[in-house]
Enzyme design. Structure first.
Site, mmCIF file in Angstrom:
data_model
loop_
_atom_site.group_PDB
_atom_site.id
_atom_site.type_symbol
_atom_site.label_atom_id
_atom_site.label_comp_id
_atom_site.label_asym_id
_atom_site.label_seq_id
_atom_site.Cartn_x
_atom_site.Cartn_y
_atom_site.Cartn_z
ATOM 1 N N GLY A 30 41.511 -48.965 109.277
ATOM 2 C CA GLY A 30 41.819 -50.389 109.393
ATOM 3 C C GLY A 30 41.299 -51.102 108.150
ATOM 4 O O GLY A 30 41.120 -50.490 107.091
ATOM 5 N N VAL A 78 39.511 -39.272 117.138
ATOM 6 C CA VAL A 78 38.095 -38.885 117.191
ATOM 7 C C VAL A 78 37.613 -39.091 118.619
ATOM 8 O O VAL A 78 37.716 -40.190 119.167
ATOM 9 C CB VAL A 78 37.259 -39.720 116.200
ATOM 10 C CG1 VAL A 78 35.777 -39.455 116.408
ATOM 11 C CG2 VAL A 78 37.667 -39.390 114.778
ATOM 12 N N GLU A 112 48.545 -68.655 118.315
ATOM 13 C CA GLU A 112 49.616 -68.306 117.379
ATOM 14 C C GLU A 112 50.818 -67.738 118.136
ATOM 15 O O GLU A 112 51.969 -68.067 117.849
ATOM 16 C CB GLU A 112 49.114 -67.301 116.336
ATOM 17 C CG GLU A 112 48.099 -67.935 115.387
ATOM 18 C CD GLU A 112 47.747 -67.053 114.198
ATOM 19 O OE1 GLU A 112 47.787 -65.822 114.335
ATOM 20 O OE2 GLU A 112 47.435 -67.611 113.140
#
Ligand SMILES: Cc1cc2nc3c(=O)[nH]c(=O)nc-3n(C[C@H](O)[C@H](O)[C@H](O)COP(=O)(O)OP(=O)(O)OC[C@H]3O[C@@H](n4cnc5c(N)ncnc54)[C@H](O)[C@@H]3O)c2cc1C
Length: 419
Positions: free
Chosen positions: A7, A73, A165
């Site tokens: 990320g 993971v 938003e």
């Protein structure tokens, strides 16, 4: 160096360690990096996934010392210096960077993850886009007015930037675009309601910007209910904690996030939002070779723990790469991480955004233009910038969002006969 997560935080470390003496492995369950600030535009049929998700291998292509592995993971053993992947493979490390981000937090409510749509991952945005489009198809087909009202009623839980938003973008999708597609549907029946537990939306913003955001939402037909919590999700309606009930065929959860579950494996006493409390140099106090950054980390600052935001994650990743390089090259520790706060911003549809920096407060059209410029500049490559700009311009001029196909992978009927 093993980096878990590509990320904002993990990718910044990997880029910063390019051509360094380190052997770097980036592990991510996805093969793409996601630009989350524009995720709501995928969910509201304005952008395609490829415009905000970039192949990790392409981003790290010119980094010969950096390898990429697509894997989940499962666990981390900080004593043994190992990371276990789904399927059982074990990776060993000298330095571990945990940058696995966050997940939705339903605050222990049973069944809400299944009963609500969400806006956290790319798959969520695609599912939400399909859901909204399907609701309108079903509303146009049903003769039952009660069912139709439920299908046309959307409830967004959480008045933070994501909820606000998306509310603005959904309103524009419905009243600007879909209205032209479904001429026989009565669009005065469409409802968007935003529920917020606190006394205000967009709580980190100054009062005047919050007021501006509320006015814009009201002008877009979004009903805002403050100081109320969702209590129950029923098949076609919701109930609030004060007993109020109203129609809701679709409930969208944007009310909170918590650190990725891996956080609980490296710390006994998690901090706020389940995050890992780290030292000022972003390491585990008991394990200086384990670095936790981005949404997973609760990093100290003079004004309290840093927020879960992309600029925090990016700056932490950049700092960590510099620190590791410096430790190896000169054995010099560059000191603690210091966050440079460049401000926050949120948009509420065309011509409307709120921007707050140390020296600047903007709303309305100036805020929106500022928001457009900043988000375009942060997209990862030139192609995305060009395509996104073109999509925005098209939508602005023609009130049209071409990404309105209801497609679910694997759902196409197969060919009638084998070739
Ligand atoms: C819809 C939305 C809008 C947002 N808008 C803004 C905004 O406008 N401005 C802003 O500053 N912030 C925004 N944020 C917050 C911002 O996205 C996060 O703060 C930021 O992404 C944190 O970066 P990170 O690197 O810690 O985590 P992420 O960017 O989430 O990256 C984590 C990575 O780890 C991978 N991963 C997770 N678990 C595993 C595992 N077990 N195995 C392998 N890989 C794993 C994931 O696939 C992902 O690639 C928004 C967030 C969302 C959801």
């Amino acid at each position: 160096v093993v980096i878990v997560g590509a990320g904002f935080a993990g990718l910044a470390v990997a880029k910063g360690l390019r051509l360094s003496p380190f052997d770097v492995l980036v592990v991510d369950r996805n093969n793409y990096h996601l630009f989350t600030p524009l995720l709501y535009q995928v969910a509201s049929a304005l952008l395609d996934p490829s415009e905000i998700a970039h192949p990790i291998r392409a981003v790290l292509r010119r980094s010969p010392n950096v390898d990429v592995l697509r894997a989940e993971v499962e666990s981390v053993d900080v004593e043994a210096h190992t990371v276990r992947l789904a399927g059982g493979s074990i990776l060993t490390y000298d330095h571990l960077v945990l940058a696995a981000g966050s997940v939705n937090n339903y605050f222990g409510a049973q069944g809400w993850a299944e009963a609500t749509a969400s806006l956290k991952f790319l798959s969520d945005a695609l599912r939400l886009r399909n859901l909204v489009l399907e609701r309108f198809e079903a509303a146009a087909a049903t003769p039952d007015p009660v069912r139709r009202q439920s299908l046309l009623s959307f409830v967004i839980v959480g008045g933070g930037p994501t909820g606000v938003e998306y509310a603005g973008a959904l309103s524009e999708l419905i009243h600007g675009v879909l209205k032209k597609d479904y001429e026989r549907l009565d669009f005065t029946r469409a409802r968007i309601t935003l529920i917020e537990a606190a006394g205000t939306i967009l709580s980190p913003y100054d009062a005047e910007l919050r007021e501006a955001a509320l006015r814009t939402l009201a002008a877009r037909g979004v009903g805002v209910i403050l100081q109320s919590r969702l209590a129950e999700i029923l098949p076609d309606r919701v109930r609030l904690d004060d007993g109020r009930e109203f129609a809701a065929g679709t409930v969208i959860w944007t009310a909170g996030v918590a650190a990725a579950p891996l956080a609980a494996q490296v710390v006994e006493k998690p901090g706020s939002h389940g995050r890992v409390p780290v030292s000022a140099n972003l390491t585990l106090p008991s394990h200086p070779e384990v670095h936790v950054i981005g949404d997973m980390a609760e990093a100290p600052s003079p004004s309290g723990p840093l927020p879960m935001l992309a600029p925090v994650a990016i700056q932490q990743g950049q700092y960590l790469a510099t620190r590791l390089r410096s430790l190896v090259a000169t054995a010099h520790d560059p000191g603690p991480f210091l966050y440079r706060d460049r401000g926050i911003m949120a948009t509420i549809g065309r011509n409307q955004a709120v921007v707050q920096t140390r020296h600047l407060k903007l709303s309305g059209l100036p805020g929106w233009l500022f928001w457009l410029a900043v988000h375009l500049s942060f997209l990862i490559d030139f192609r995305s910038r060009a395509v996104v700009l073109l999509n925005w311009a098209w939508e602005y001029l023609f009130y049209d969002r071409p990404v309105r196909q209801i497609v679910t992978a694997g759902s196409e009927p197969g060919p009638a006969s084998p070739l």
